[in-house]
Design a protein around this motif. Sequence first.
Motif, PDB file in Angstrom:
ATOM      1  N   ALA A  43       7.732  53.012  13.719  1.00 50.17           N
ATOM      2  CA  ALA A  43       8.927  52.172  13.571  1.00 50.17           C
ATOM      3  C   ALA A  43       9.112  51.294  14.804  1.00 50.17           C
ATOM      4  CB  ALA A  43      10.159  53.040  13.325  1.00 50.17           C
ATOM      5  N   SER A  44       8.026  50.692  15.253  1.00 49.48           N
ATOM      6  CA  SER A  44       8.069  50.000  16.551  1.00 49.48           C
ATOM      7  C   SER A  44       7.352  48.661  16.524  1.00 49.48           C
ATOM      8  CB  SER A  44       7.454  50.893  17.636  1.00 49.48           C
ATOM      9  OG  SER A  44       6.104  51.194  17.325  1.00 49.48           O
ATOM     10  N   GLY A  45       7.456  47.941  15.397  1.00 50.30           N
ATOM     11  CA  GLY A  45       6.911  46.591  15.370  1.00 50.30           C
ATOM     12  C   GLY A  45       7.715  45.649  16.245  1.00 50.30           C
ATOM     13  N   GLY A  46       7.197  44.459  16.455  1.00 48.18           N
ATOM     14  CA  GLY A  46       7.930  43.463  17.233  1.00 48.18           C
ATOM     15  C   GLY A  46       7.179  42.916  18.417  1.00 48.18           C
ATOM     16  N   GLY A  47       5.914  43.301  18.607  1.00 44.14           N
ATOM     17  CA  GLY A  47       5.096  42.675  19.632  1.00 44.14           C
ATOM     18  C   GLY A  47       5.163  43.288  21.014  1.00 44.14           C
ATOM     19  N   ARG A  48       5.742  44.463  21.115  1.00 41.54           N
ATOM     20  CA  ARG A  48       5.847  45.088  22.438  1.00 41.54           C
ATOM     21  C   ARG A  48       5.067  46.396  22.528  1.00 41.54           C
ATOM     22  NH1 ARG A  48       8.461  45.159  27.121  1.00 41.54           N
ATOM     23  NH2 ARG A  48       8.988  47.177  28.056  1.00 41.54           N
ATOM     24  N   GLN A  49       5.518  47.418  21.820  1.00 34.13           N
ATOM     25  CA  GLN A  49       4.927  48.751  21.959  1.00 34.13           C
ATOM     26  C   GLN A  49       3.435  48.751  21.635  1.00 34.13           C
ATOM     27  OE1 GLN A  49       6.771  51.281  23.115  1.00 34.13           O
ATOM     28  NE2 GLN A  49       8.710  50.170  23.092  1.00 34.13           N
ATOM     29  N   GLY A  50       3.093  48.337  20.427  1.00 36.09           N
ATOM     30  CA  GLY A  50       1.703  48.380  19.998  1.00 36.09           C
ATOM     31  C   GLY A  50       0.753  47.638  20.916  1.00 36.09           C
ATOM     32  N   PRO A  51       1.022  46.368  21.227  1.00 32.94           N
ATOM     33  CA  PRO A  51       0.130  45.632  22.120  1.00 32.94           C
ATOM     34  C   PRO A  51       0.002  46.249  23.510  1.00 32.94           C
ATOM     35  CG  PRO A  51       1.449  44.094  20.860  1.00 32.94           C
ATOM     36  CD  PRO A  51       1.992  45.465  20.562  1.00 32.94           C
ATOM     37  N   LEU A  52       1.079  46.782  24.059  1.00 35.78           N
ATOM     38  CA  LEU A  52       1.002  47.392  25.381  1.00 35.78           C
ATOM     39  C   LEU A  52       0.147  48.656  25.370  1.00 35.78           C
ATOM     40  CD1 LEU A  52       4.655  46.894  26.708  1.00 35.78           C
ATOM     41  CD2 LEU A  52       2.569  45.927  27.706  1.00 35.78           C
ATOM     42  N   TYR A  53       0.306  49.486  24.351  1.00 31.57           N
ATOM     43  CA  TYR A  53      -0.525  50.692  24.268  1.00 31.57           C
ATOM     44  C   TYR A  53      -1.986  50.330  24.023  1.00 31.57           C
ATOM     45  CZ  TYR A  53       3.365  53.918  24.526  1.00 31.57           C
ATOM     46  OH  TYR A  53       4.449  54.642  24.987  1.00 31.57           O
ATOM     47  N   ALA A  54      -2.225  49.288  23.243  1.00 29.82           N
ATOM     48  CA  ALA A  54      -3.594  48.834  23.037  1.00 29.82           C
ATOM     49  C   ALA A  54      -4.188  48.300  24.329  1.00 29.82           C
ATOM     50  CB  ALA A  54      -3.626  47.757  21.950  1.00 29.82           C
ATOM     51  N   ALA A  55      -3.383  47.577  25.105  1.00 33.46           N
ATOM     52  CA  ALA A  55      -3.857  47.055  26.384  1.00 33.46           C
ATOM     53  C   ALA A  55      -4.167  48.170  27.366  1.00 33.46           C
ATOM     54  CB  ALA A  55      -2.813  46.110  26.977  1.00 33.46           C
ATOM     55  N   ALA A  56      -3.498  49.325  27.201  1.00 28.53           N
ATOM     56  CA  ALA A  56      -3.764  50.481  28.063  1.00 28.53           C
ATOM     57  C   ALA A  56      -4.988  51.270  27.616  1.00 28.53           C
ATOM     58  CB  ALA A  56      -2.544  51.397  28.096  1.00 28.53           C
TER      59      ALA A  56
END
Length: 254
Positions: A43-56
Amino acid sequence: MARGGHRFAQPAKDDEFKNPLKTIDRWGWLGESIYGKRVLCLASGGGRQGPLYAAAGAVVTVVDISGAQLEIDRKVAADRGLQLRTVEASMDDLSMFAPADFDIVIHPVSTCYVPDVAPVFREVAKVLCSGGLYVSQHKSPTSLQAEMKRGESGYELSEPYYRSGPLPEVRGSRIREEGTLEYLHRWDQLLGGICRAGMVIEDVVEPIHAKKDAEPNTFEDRSRFIAPYIRIKARRVGQEKTRTEEGSLWLPGS
């Protein structure tokens, strides 16, 4: 709301990608690296959580009920050369995933939008592997009980703790989102619900938003009286792998 540039539909900023793990894990709950970890951003769409975890370095799946929010994730990932998977679904139905599919479930503030949190926690426990982490943040029940405007004695409680149905709509507040149905969940439903689903709570923090000299009726002043959020670190226990004649089947422990 996503198309209108709501504050929860704002992509992570460039400086947050310089050290993505530090950005997303200020308390150090995830360890020194999450490279290769299977992470569900729930429940965390919006361009913040997912991309940051992927970048990590994580292998990221983002679940959100809003296709518009997921589209922001896909755009940010494409712009930054990141890989992530998006699934449009409700947080209380993760039947598209197999048991023990994820090492970590990240769940920003969103449980306030479902009338019953128990199914959410059961679904999280199902998809987490044994020893997997569940990091979630919730609106505190006291904050949802209290008035938005400051009275003579502070911010008074006006909503009953034991209640059913959605909360009355509130406009112009950082605590509440206009145009949504929000529900108050008691501590026994939040903390107890996580434990009853098969997880143990290892740590709890209340992120500080208070400012000493804040103007009355601001979010920062209200936070001096009431902690708006609670963040919980829990670990999955009892997820056992059972061999069958037809293959392997993951079942929650009793």
